[in-house]
Design a protein around this motif. Structure first.
Motif, short mmCIF file in Angstrom:
data_model
loop_
_atom_site.label_atom_id
_atom_site.label_comp_id
_atom_site.label_asym_id
_atom_site.label_seq_id
_atom_site.Cartn_x
_atom_site.Cartn_y
_atom_site.Cartn_z
N ASP A 49 0.85 -1.19 0.00
CA ASP A 49 0.00 0.00 0.00
C ASP A 49 0.89 1.24 0.00
O ASP A 49 2.04 1.17 -0.41
N SER A 50 0.39 2.35 0.48
CA SER A 50 1.11 3.62 0.34
C SER A 50 2.39 3.71 1.16
O SER A 50 3.24 4.55 0.89
N VAL A 51 2.54 2.86 2.17
CA VAL A 51 3.74 2.94 3.01
C VAL A 51 4.35 1.60 3.38
O VAL A 51 5.48 1.55 3.89
N HIS A 52 3.64 0.50 3.15
CA HIS A 52 4.10 -0.81 3.63
C HIS A 52 4.52 -1.73 2.50
O HIS A 52 3.82 -1.83 1.49
N PRO A 53 5.63 -2.43 2.66
CA PRO A 53 6.03 -3.43 1.66
C PRO A 53 5.04 -4.59 1.60
O PRO A 53 4.32 -4.89 2.57
N SER A 54 5.02 -5.25 0.46
CA SER A 54 4.27 -6.49 0.31
C SER A 54 5.05 -7.63 0.95
O SER A 54 6.20 -7.45 1.39
N GLN A 55 4.47 -8.81 0.97
CA GLN A 55 5.22 -9.97 1.46
C GLN A 55 6.46 -10.18 0.60
O GLN A 55 7.55 -10.43 1.12
N ALA A 56 6.30 -10.07 -0.71
CA ALA A 56 7.45 -10.22 -1.61
C ALA A 56 8.48 -9.13 -1.35
O ALA A 56 9.69 -9.38 -1.43
N GLY A 57 8.01 -7.93 -1.04
CA GLY A 57 8.93 -6.84 -0.74
C GLY A 57 9.73 -7.12 0.51
O GLY A 57 10.95 -6.94 0.54
N TRP A 58 9.04 -7.57 1.55
CA TRP A 58 9.75 -7.90 2.79
C TRP A 58 10.71 -9.07 2.60
O TRP A 58 11.79 -9.10 3.18
N ARG A 59 10.31 -10.02 1.76
CA ARG A 59 11.21 -11.15 1.51
C ARG A 59 12.48 -10.68 0.80
O ARG A 59 13.58 -11.12 1.12
N ALA A 60 12.32 -9.76 -0.14
CA ALA A 60 13.49 -9.23 -0.86
C ALA A 60 14.40 -8.47 0.11
O ALA A 60 15.63 -8.58 0.05
N VAL A 61 13.78 -7.70 1.00
CA VAL A 61 14.56 -6.98 2.02
C VAL A 61 15.29 -7.97 2.92
O VAL A 61 16.48 -7.81 3.22
N TYR A 62 14.58 -9.00 3.33
CA TYR A 62 15.18 -10.02 4.19
C TYR A 62 16.36 -10.71 3.51
O TYR A 62 17.42 -10.90 4.14
N LEU A 63 16.22 -11.05 2.25
CA LEU A 63 17.32 -11.70 1.53
C LEU A 63 18.53 -10.79 1.44
O LEU A 63 19.68 -11.24 1.50
N THR A 64 18.27 -9.49 1.31
CA THR A 64 19.37 -8.52 1.27
C THR A 64 20.06 -8.40 2.62
O THR A 64 21.28 -8.19 2.69
N LEU A 65 19.29 -8.56 3.70
CA LEU A 65 19.81 -8.38 5.05
C LEU A 65 20.32 -9.67 5.68
O LEU A 65 20.98 -9.64 6.73
N ARG A 66 20.02 -10.80 5.08
CA ARG A 66 20.26 -12.09 5.75
C ARG A 66 21.69 -12.28 6.23
O ARG A 66 21.94 -12.75 7.34
N SER A 67 22.66 -11.91 5.39
CA SER A 67 24.06 -12.09 5.80
C SER A 67 24.41 -11.22 7.00
O SER A 67 25.14 -11.66 7.90
N SER A 68 23.87 -9.99 7.04
CA SER A 68 24.17 -9.11 8.18
C SER A 68 23.48 -9.57 9.45
O SER A 68 23.93 -9.25 10.56
N LEU A 69 22.40 -10.34 9.33
CA LEU A 69 21.71 -10.85 10.51
C LEU A 69 22.57 -11.83 11.30
O LEU A 69 22.33 -12.08 12.48
N ASN A 70 23.59 -12.38 10.64
CA ASN A 70 24.49 -13.29 11.35
C ASN A 70 25.18 -12.63 12.53
O ASN A 70 25.70 -13.31 13.42
#
Length: 356
Positions: A331-352
């Motif tokens: 919607d106007s401010v929130h990512p979709s599930q796919a959007g959050w998944r893409a963000v998560y994949l980008t962040l996954r290595s740093s989450l270590n």
């Protein structure tokens, strides 16, 4: 979360020093937590914040997150998440290998799920009161303190836990909406970030081993801002506000880590991850593609309604794209599930870093 017209020039801010991340190990703590290769492995997740991490705390009668079409992808119906499906909390829990923690308001109906922690986040809230009914961050922390007093969680539980703290701009929205002087906004932002530091320290002092706090996303790239360019480009002046907030947050986290002589406080860099995914029009693996990443999937039919609105006859006052998985924003401010998944994949290595 709503953010309206946060226009001001970028204020330069210099960070002094680097975080001290000593490899301090508490032998007693190691025995209390699940370990892998000698590393800290949290088994519980406590979540504080707003709609970027809320999984169902807002009242059903009031929140759009409980209305169709929210939840259309997961779990197939509205479930209190501000998305068509999963949100940031769900992906952090997945990374930890646990079930997503139960929303606080349902704690009495799902006591078995309390073993994974609790989600205290409420959509629309902020570090301070934002003019909504939702509890601010200090109050949310008080909810956990209450559960500890009730004996729901012990010191051992806290020592084997991770806290996730999200802030996505509601304090600044409320400041602007209430007529706060724009020339005083930098000072107010400093006030917000300083209070964040106090809250982060309280969470850690309660016994939580690691505290993960999100940076502010590039607010100039949210659809409520990019609509003015027909969803073609971000507003970089708006993004300067996020940059200013994030620089101050980095300094606060550095000071907290210096004080604890350990990497107890970590920043989850939503600004960089959002920017990377939007620039690439997808995640770095190429498995997720967003052709028009700045355009939301769920779009109101007019500016005075929102995703989920209906008229007196029940007619939808919004449209939904055919493939939510092809949209970064829901919607106007929130990512979709796919959007959050893409963000998560980008962040996954740093989450270590949470395991250090």
């Amino acid at each position: 979360m709503e953010l309206h017209g946060l226009f001001f020039l970028l204020f330069l801010f210099t960070i002094a020093g680097e975080p001290v991340c000593a490899n301090v190990r508490d032998r007693r703590l190691k025995k209390l937590t699940t370990q892998a290769n000698g590393e800290f492995r949290p088994t519980k997740l406590f979540v504080f914040g707003d709609s970027y991490s809320d999984t169902g705390n807002n009242p059903k009668r009031l929140a759009s997150s409980w209305k169709t079409p929210y939840g259309v992808t997961f779990p197939g119906k509205p479930a209190g998440r501000y998305s068509d499906g999963r949100v940031l909390t769900d992906y952090v829990a997945r990374f930890m290998g646990i079930k997503s923690p139960l929303a606080y308001q349902w704690r009495k109906y799902g006591q078995k799920r309390l073993q994974y922690g609790v989600n205290f986040a409420y959509g629309g809230t902020g570090v301070f009161d934002t003019g909504n009914l939702e509890p601010n961050m200090t109050t949310q922390i008080g909810f956990l303190q209450g559960l500890i007093k009730e004996g729901v969680y012990t010191k051992r539980d806290l020592e084997s836990s991770l806290a996730l703290v999200t802030v996505s701009g509601n304090d600044y929205s409320a400041y602007i909406s209430s007529g706060g002087p724009r020339q005083d906004l930098p000072s107010f932002m400093s006030h917000v970030v300083n209070q964040m530091g106090i809250n982060l320290k309280v969470i850690h002092d309660m016994g939580v081993r690691k505290v993960l706090v999100s940076s502010l996303q590039p607010i100039g790239c949210l659809p409520q801002q990019t609509v003015f360019s027909s969803y073609q480009q971000c507003n970089e002046t708006e993004n300067a506000a996020s940059y200013y907030h994030n620089q101050m947050l980095q300094q606060v986290v550095t000071e907290l880590n210096n004080a604890t002589k350990d990497c107890s406080f970590l920043i989850l860099d939503l600004f960089s991850s959002f920017t990377t995914v939007l620039k690439n029009k997808g995640d770095y693996t190429g498995s997720l593609k967003f052709d028009t990443p700045l355009k939301p999937c769920c779009m109101p039919t007019s500016s005075d309604v929102y995703c989920g609105s209906r008229d007196e006859n029940g007619k939808a006052l919004y449209t939904v794209c055919n493939e939510p998985e092809s949209a970064f924003f829901w919607d106007s401010v929130h990512p979709s599930q796919a959007g959050w998944r893409a963000v998560y994949l980008t962040l996954r290595s740093s989450l270590n870093r949470i395991y250090s």
